[in-house]
Design an enzyme around this catalytic site. Sequence first.
Site, PDB file in Angstrom:
ATOM      1  N   GLY A 132     -39.161   3.950  32.820  1.00 46.93           N
ATOM      2  CA  GLY A 132     -40.099   3.200  33.883  1.00 46.93           C
ATOM      3  C   GLY A 132     -40.587   1.844  33.310  1.00 46.93           C
ATOM      4  CE1 TYR A 133     -46.006  -1.891  33.675  1.00 44.97           C
ATOM      5  CE2 TYR A 133     -44.759  -3.607  32.736  1.00 44.97           C
ATOM      6  CZ  TYR A 133     -45.633  -3.080  33.162  1.00 44.97           C
ATOM      7  OH  TYR A 133     -46.800  -4.027  33.510  1.00 44.97           O
ATOM      8  CG  HIS A 139     -37.265  -4.390  32.568  1.00 49.55           C
ATOM      9  ND1 HIS A 139     -35.850  -4.431  32.647  1.00 49.55           N
ATOM     10  CD2 HIS A 139     -37.727  -3.771  31.509  1.00 49.55           C
ATOM     11  CE1 HIS A 139     -35.313  -3.760  31.492  1.00 49.55           C
ATOM     12  NE2 HIS A 139     -36.646  -3.152  30.896  1.00 49.55           N
ATOM     13  CD  GLU A 140     -32.951  -8.438  38.116  1.00 58.23           C
ATOM     14  OE1 GLU A 140     -34.162  -8.348  38.534  1.00 58.23           O
ATOM     15  OE2 GLU A 140     -31.746  -8.268  38.347  1.00 58.23           O
ATOM     16  N   GLY A 141     -33.459  -5.423  34.165  1.00 57.03           N
ATOM     17  CA  GLY A 141     -32.457  -4.685  33.481  1.00 57.03           C
ATOM     18  C   GLY A 141     -32.218  -3.329  34.185  1.00 57.03           C
ATOM     19  CG  HIS A 142     -35.564  -0.303  33.980  1.00 58.68           C
ATOM     20  ND1 HIS A 142     -36.615  -1.042  33.820  1.00 58.68           N
ATOM     21  CD2 HIS A 142     -35.219   0.518  33.105  1.00 58.68           C
ATOM     22  CE1 HIS A 142     -36.991  -0.615  32.438  1.00 58.68           C
ATOM     23  NE2 HIS A 142     -36.266   0.326  32.173  1.00 58.68           N
ATOM     24  N   GLY A 181     -27.570   0.678  29.992  1.00 55.51           N
ATOM     25  CA  GLY A 181     -27.484  -0.805  29.520  1.00 55.51           C
ATOM     26  C   GLY A 181     -26.875  -0.895  28.193  1.00 55.51           C
ATOM     27  CE  LYS A 186     -33.526  -4.969  24.737  1.00 49.44           C
ATOM     28  NZ  LYS A 186     -34.292  -3.574  25.091  1.00 49.44           N
ATOM     29  CD  GLN A 208     -30.287   4.558  25.013  1.00 49.01           C
ATOM     30  OE1 GLN A 208     -31.307   5.057  24.579  1.00 49.01           O
ATOM     31  NE2 GLN A 208     -30.174   4.373  26.180  1.00 49.01           N
TER      32      GLN A 208
END
Length: 281
Positions: free
Chosen positions: A31-32, A34-37, A147, A149, A153
Amino acid sequence: MRIIKSINYMQNMALTQRASGRSIGLVPTMGYFHEGHLSLMRKSVEENDITIVSLFVNPIQFGPSEDFDIYPRDLERDQKLASREGVDIMFCPTEQDMYPEDFKTSVNVEKITEKLCGASRPGHFTGVLTVVSKLFNIIQPHRAYFGEKDAQQLLVIKQMVRDLNFPIQVVPCPIQREEDGLAVSSRNVNLTPEQREAAPALYKALAKAKEEIEKGEKNAGEIKNLIEEEINKEPLFELEYVEILDKTELEKVSTIEGKILIALAARLGEVRLIDNISLEV
Ligand code: AMP
């Protein structure tokens, strides 16, 4: 867009959708948004009949002294953003339902979880793999979006999917950055203005390394020194690691050739930031 909290309800609904021939894309998040999500959601909406975004701040992937309590949360804002991207369902299970008192199982991948973030965050990847396995079993998506990023993971999840034969395609998505190069992250809101100003030095150091490699530098030690020097110029940073690795096994390399990952982690006060670049030389 529907909000579903119940695991049973979510599982039955996903099974029904799957049985009626619809393809399901899953975007696991904490959550929270941003453009990545949002970039992951967009890709899933494009590629699947139904997109399910899970939102769960997973307690078992945080260490005891980590930022679980101050991890930013804003469900109302997240709902609006996901709905605008054309997401069909937001799955928001409760902690109690995900981990009832008699919960006893964990999922682990060996070796590649022991280095980089795994070394400084013991148990972190077991927490991630356990929750992702649960989400995969609850939703049984055709595709799941992660991602780049979080490069380690992504690699660890791909390994688990192969090893445990999850019939799911893992779709990697490129890193989204702010204009000044800082990789977008939910944690960026916890930076003070001074820390926020310092933060892009991480990406700048990686970009400089890339430039040197493209000019012909093949010595990994030299490149590592260059990155460390760049970051240490900024006194607010406490560097955790800089590693130059082969991209498949995450083994350190001394010569830069083939598929390479340069990954780093650093702290700005309480906030831990990670970033990376991939190269093929
Ligand atoms: P999180 O909510 O931080 O667990 O992230 C959920 C998903 O979004 C993970 O697959 C992350 O790798 C991905 N993600 C986070 N930040 C970025 C970014 N800057 N660019 C692309 N994907 C990202």
